[in-house]
Design a protein around this motif. Structure first.
Motif, mmCIF file in Angstrom:
data_model
loop_
_atom_site.group_PDB
_atom_site.id
_atom_site.type_symbol
_atom_site.label_atom_id
_atom_site.label_comp_id
_atom_site.label_asym_id
_atom_site.label_seq_id
_atom_site.Cartn_x
_atom_site.Cartn_y
_atom_site.Cartn_z
ATOM 1 N N THR A 36 0.844 -1.189 0.000
ATOM 2 C CA THR A 36 0.000 0.000 0.000
ATOM 3 C C THR A 36 0.882 1.242 0.000
ATOM 4 O O THR A 36 2.031 1.203 0.425
ATOM 5 C CB THR A 36 -0.954 0.013 1.208
ATOM 6 O OG1 THR A 36 -0.184 0.106 2.405
ATOM 7 C CG2 THR A 36 -1.800 -1.239 1.247
ATOM 8 N N GLU B 123 -2.092 9.939 -5.200
ATOM 9 C CA GLU B 123 -2.870 8.713 -5.266
ATOM 10 C C GLU B 123 -2.544 7.873 -4.042
ATOM 11 O O GLU B 123 -1.385 7.802 -3.627
ATOM 12 C CB GLU B 123 -2.495 7.937 -6.528
ATOM 13 C CG GLU B 123 -3.161 6.584 -6.637
ATOM 14 C CD GLU B 123 -2.648 5.780 -7.821
ATOM 15 O OE1 GLU B 123 -3.481 5.357 -8.628
ATOM 16 O OE2 GLU B 123 -1.424 5.575 -7.921
ATOM 17 N N LYS C 64 -3.288 3.857 -2.309
ATOM 18 C CA LYS C 64 -3.674 2.529 -2.755
ATOM 19 C C LYS C 64 -3.789 1.586 -1.569
ATOM 20 O O LYS C 64 -2.951 1.597 -0.669
ATOM 21 C CB LYS C 64 -2.635 1.978 -3.724
ATOM 22 C CG LYS C 64 -2.930 0.569 -4.205
ATOM 23 C CD LYS C 64 -1.841 0.075 -5.123
ATOM 24 C CE LYS C 64 -2.163 -1.350 -5.576
ATOM 25 N NZ LYS C 64 -1.103 -1.879 -6.417
ATOM 26 N N VAL D 30 -4.575 -2.686 -1.157
ATOM 27 C CA VAL D 30 -4.708 -3.916 -1.945
ATOM 28 C C VAL D 30 -5.758 -4.865 -1.378
ATOM 29 O O VAL D 30 -6.171 -5.795 -2.047
ATOM 30 C CB VAL D 30 -3.355 -4.650 -2.090
ATOM 31 C CG1 VAL D 30 -2.405 -3.821 -2.929
ATOM 32 C CG2 VAL D 30 -2.747 -4.965 -0.735
ATOM 33 N N PRO E 62 -9.575 -5.238 0.447
ATOM 34 C CA PRO E 62 -10.823 -4.539 0.776
ATOM 35 C C PRO E 62 -11.075 -4.407 2.281
ATOM 36 O O PRO E 62 -11.827 -3.545 2.711
ATOM 37 C CB PRO E 62 -11.905 -5.401 0.121
ATOM 38 C CG PRO E 62 -11.208 -6.172 -0.937
ATOM 39 C CD PRO E 62 -9.807 -6.374 -0.451
ATOM 40 N N CYS F 140 -8.325 -0.579 4.721
ATOM 41 C CA CYS F 140 -8.487 0.709 4.045
ATOM 42 C C CYS F 140 -7.283 1.609 4.303
ATOM 43 O O CYS F 140 -6.599 1.479 5.310
ATOM 44 C CB CYS F 140 -9.764 1.387 4.512
ATOM 45 S SG CYS F 140 -11.238 0.398 4.168
ATOM 46 N N VAL G 221 -9.588 4.497 0.812
ATOM 47 C CA VAL G 221 -9.705 3.508 -0.253
ATOM 48 C C VAL G 221 -9.561 2.130 0.365
ATOM 49 O O VAL G 221 -8.762 1.928 1.275
ATOM 50 C CB VAL G 221 -8.662 3.726 -1.378
ATOM 51 C CG1 VAL G 221 -8.927 5.026 -2.102
ATOM 52 C CG2 VAL G 221 -7.246 3.691 -0.856
ATOM 53 N N CYS G 222 -10.374 1.213 -0.091
ATOM 54 C CA CYS G 222 -10.394 -0.144 0.448
ATOM 55 C C CYS G 222 -10.335 -1.131 -0.717
ATOM 56 O O CYS G 222 -11.326 -1.316 -1.418
ATOM 57 C CB CYS G 222 -11.655 -0.374 1.274
ATOM 58 S SG CYS G 222 -11.918 0.870 2.556
ATOM 59 N N GLY G 223 -9.161 -1.693 -0.943
ATOM 60 C CA GLY G 223 -9.007 -2.655 -2.031
ATOM 61 C C GLY G 223 -8.895 -2.031 -3.405
ATOM 62 O O GLY G 223 -9.141 -2.695 -4.405
ATOM 63 N N LEU G 224 -8.530 -0.766 -3.491
ATOM 64 C CA LEU G 224 -8.377 -0.085 -4.779
ATOM 65 C C LEU G 224 -7.450 1.111 -4.619
ATOM 66 O O LEU G 224 -6.963 1.387 -3.542
ATOM 67 C CB LEU G 224 -9.735 0.345 -5.342
ATOM 68 C CG LEU G 224 -10.645 1.182 -4.440
ATOM 69 C CD1 LEU G 224 -10.497 2.646 -4.730
ATOM 70 C CD2 LEU G 224 -12.085 0.753 -4.664
ATOM 71 N N SER G 225 -7.225 1.819 -5.686
ATOM 72 C CA SER G 225 -6.442 3.060 -5.622
ATOM 73 C C SER G 225 -7.310 4.197 -6.143
ATOM 74 O O SER G 225 -8.222 3.984 -6.936
ATOM 75 C CB SER G 225 -5.145 2.949 -6.423
ATOM 76 O OG SER G 225 -5.416 2.747 -7.779
ATOM 77 N N ARG G 226 -6.983 5.396 -5.665
ATOM 78 C CA ARG G 226 -7.776 6.565 -6.059
ATOM 79 C C ARG G 226 -6.945 7.823 -5.858
ATOM 80 O O ARG G 226 -6.128 7.901 -4.955
ATOM 81 C CB ARG G 226 -9.035 6.622 -5.203
ATOM 82 C CG ARG G 226 -10.006 7.675 -5.630
ATOM 83 C CD ARG G 226 -11.318 7.493 -4.928
ATOM 84 N NE ARG G 226 -12.229 8.567 -5.281
ATOM 85 C CZ ARG G 226 -13.390 8.734 -4.739
ATOM 86 N NH1 ARG G 226 -13.818 7.934 -3.796
ATOM 87 N NH2 ARG G 226 -14.159 9.731 -5.107
#
Length: 136
Positions: free
Chosen positions: A45, A63, A65, A67, A69, A72, A96-101
């Motif tokens: 992360t 960003e 990240k 990995v 869910p 977070c 973010v939980c299990g994704l990148s933003r």
């Protein structure tokens, strides 16, 4: 004689045009604001991006990240003066939980000259997992 005069005038006009077109971009609001890259990593992360240093605040954009869910991640940034006194704090507007933003937020530093240091942390929404310091 006229062709030489036309060529000379054309060269002067071209040079003036280049200077005029370059001036607004270089001169808008003075010189460009300084920036620093940041990156804070914990396992797979991370939070990474750019700090833009203003006179009484900083802008943090990047960003983060996660990995998993169930794990977070968020980003928190602190502005500090040269004596390490905290001037301001702000957090990314979401985890973010299990994704990148991507994210973007400002952190106040309401003293003359602004922040000397920004401390950026990757967090889990409750506590900081890892932090790094970045100087102006």
């Amino acid at each position: 004689m006229r062709p030489h005069l036309a060529a000379a005038l054309g060269a002067v006009a071209l040079t003036a045009s280049m200077l005029v077109s370059a001036s607004p971009a270089a001169g808008v609001g003075g010189s460009a604001y300084p920036t620093s890259e940041f990156e804070v990593v914990v396992g797979n992360t991370y939070t990474k991006g750019i700090i833009t240093w203003y006179n009484r605040s900083v802008h943090v954009a990047g960003e983060h990240k996660s990995v998993d869910p169930a794990s977070c991640r968020g980003t928190t940034a602190y502005t500090l003066d040269s004596a390490d006194k905290q001037l301001g704090k702000n957090v990314s507007p979401y985890l973010v939980c299990g994704l990148s933003r991507t994210f973007s937020f400002d952190v106040p530093a309401d003293v003359p000259g602004g922040a000397a240091v920004v401390r950026v942390c990757l967090d889990d929404g409750v506590k900081a997992l890892e932090c790094n310091r970045y100087g102006r």
